[in-house]
Design an enzyme around this catalytic site. Sequence first.
Site, short mmCIF file in Angstrom:
data_model
loop_
_atom_site.label_atom_id
_atom_site.label_comp_id
_atom_site.label_asym_id
_atom_site.label_seq_id
_atom_site.Cartn_x
_atom_site.Cartn_y
_atom_site.Cartn_z
N GLY A 16 0.82 -1.21 0.00
CA GLY A 16 0.00 0.00 0.00
C GLY A 16 0.85 1.25 0.00
CG ASN A 93 0.33 1.04 4.87
OD1 ASN A 93 -0.09 1.69 5.83
ND2 ASN A 93 0.12 1.43 3.62
CB SER A 145 -7.10 1.00 12.44
OG SER A 145 -7.99 2.08 12.61
CE1 TYR A 158 -9.31 -0.25 7.65
CE2 TYR A 158 -9.95 0.82 9.70
CZ TYR A 158 -9.02 0.60 8.70
OH TYR A 158 -7.80 1.22 8.76
CB ALA A 160 -14.16 -7.48 12.43
CE LYS A 162 -6.46 -1.93 9.09
NZ LYS A 162 -5.14 -2.18 8.42
#
Length: 251
Positions: A16, A93, A145, A158, A160, A162
């Site tokens: 990323g 990332n 995050s 998102y 879950a 992370k």
Amino acid sequence: MACIDELAGRTALVTGSAQGLGAAVAQALHNAGARVLAWDVDEERNHATATRIDPGGVRVVPVCVDLADLDAVDRAYRWGRERFGPVDILVNNAARALPKLLWETTPAEWDQVFEVNVRAAFFLTRTVAVDMRAGGWGRVVNMASLAGQMARPTGAAYGASKAALIALTRVFAAELAPYGVTVNTIAPAMVDTPMVREIGKEAWAGLTAQVPVGRIAAPEEVARLAVHLAGPDAGFITGATYDINGGALMR
């Protein structure tokens, strides 16, 4: 702050890397002397970023790869290994976000988020760790995050994913510690990236109001932490999650 040439002779892989936090991490690793394999699915933007960081293309090489395609990941890794040698530093990332409510999220969308945020990170780490174990040294830094630690509306997939990445960090850390390989997580709150800037001034003000220090993080602040965890002075740090959120979550 990383010392100049602190990572000289090391090879890093950043996923990323085309923009935002990934680009900042690639820049910081380059500044510290590392060779950088910059992976992103956006070929044009990634090439432009790599050229900006290293105009001669000597130590930063952009690689176009879709992390959801594990065969493509394997080919890209083998190509990079031939170019720069075994990877010493991996920064997972790349991520997909999905700002949808629980009942609006489809099974396909859920799978797409986990495909990049968890599945790709797991298999890429496992691949890279083979060389790290053999060499007796390695650093893995996973970008999680605040969303993986705090519940927010519209963030089920998102958040879950992370949280799962944080759990994976601990498992990899436990398994790789005897081989001189450390695995850690960085959990930022909102970071000042092009994607975040698209939310508009009103939403931006609302976000900053939730942060005790009164602002959103600069990508370079997170990148410097990643470089520290990738460096020689972080050999006794593993399985940790580093909060970098301006006080939004204190514990």
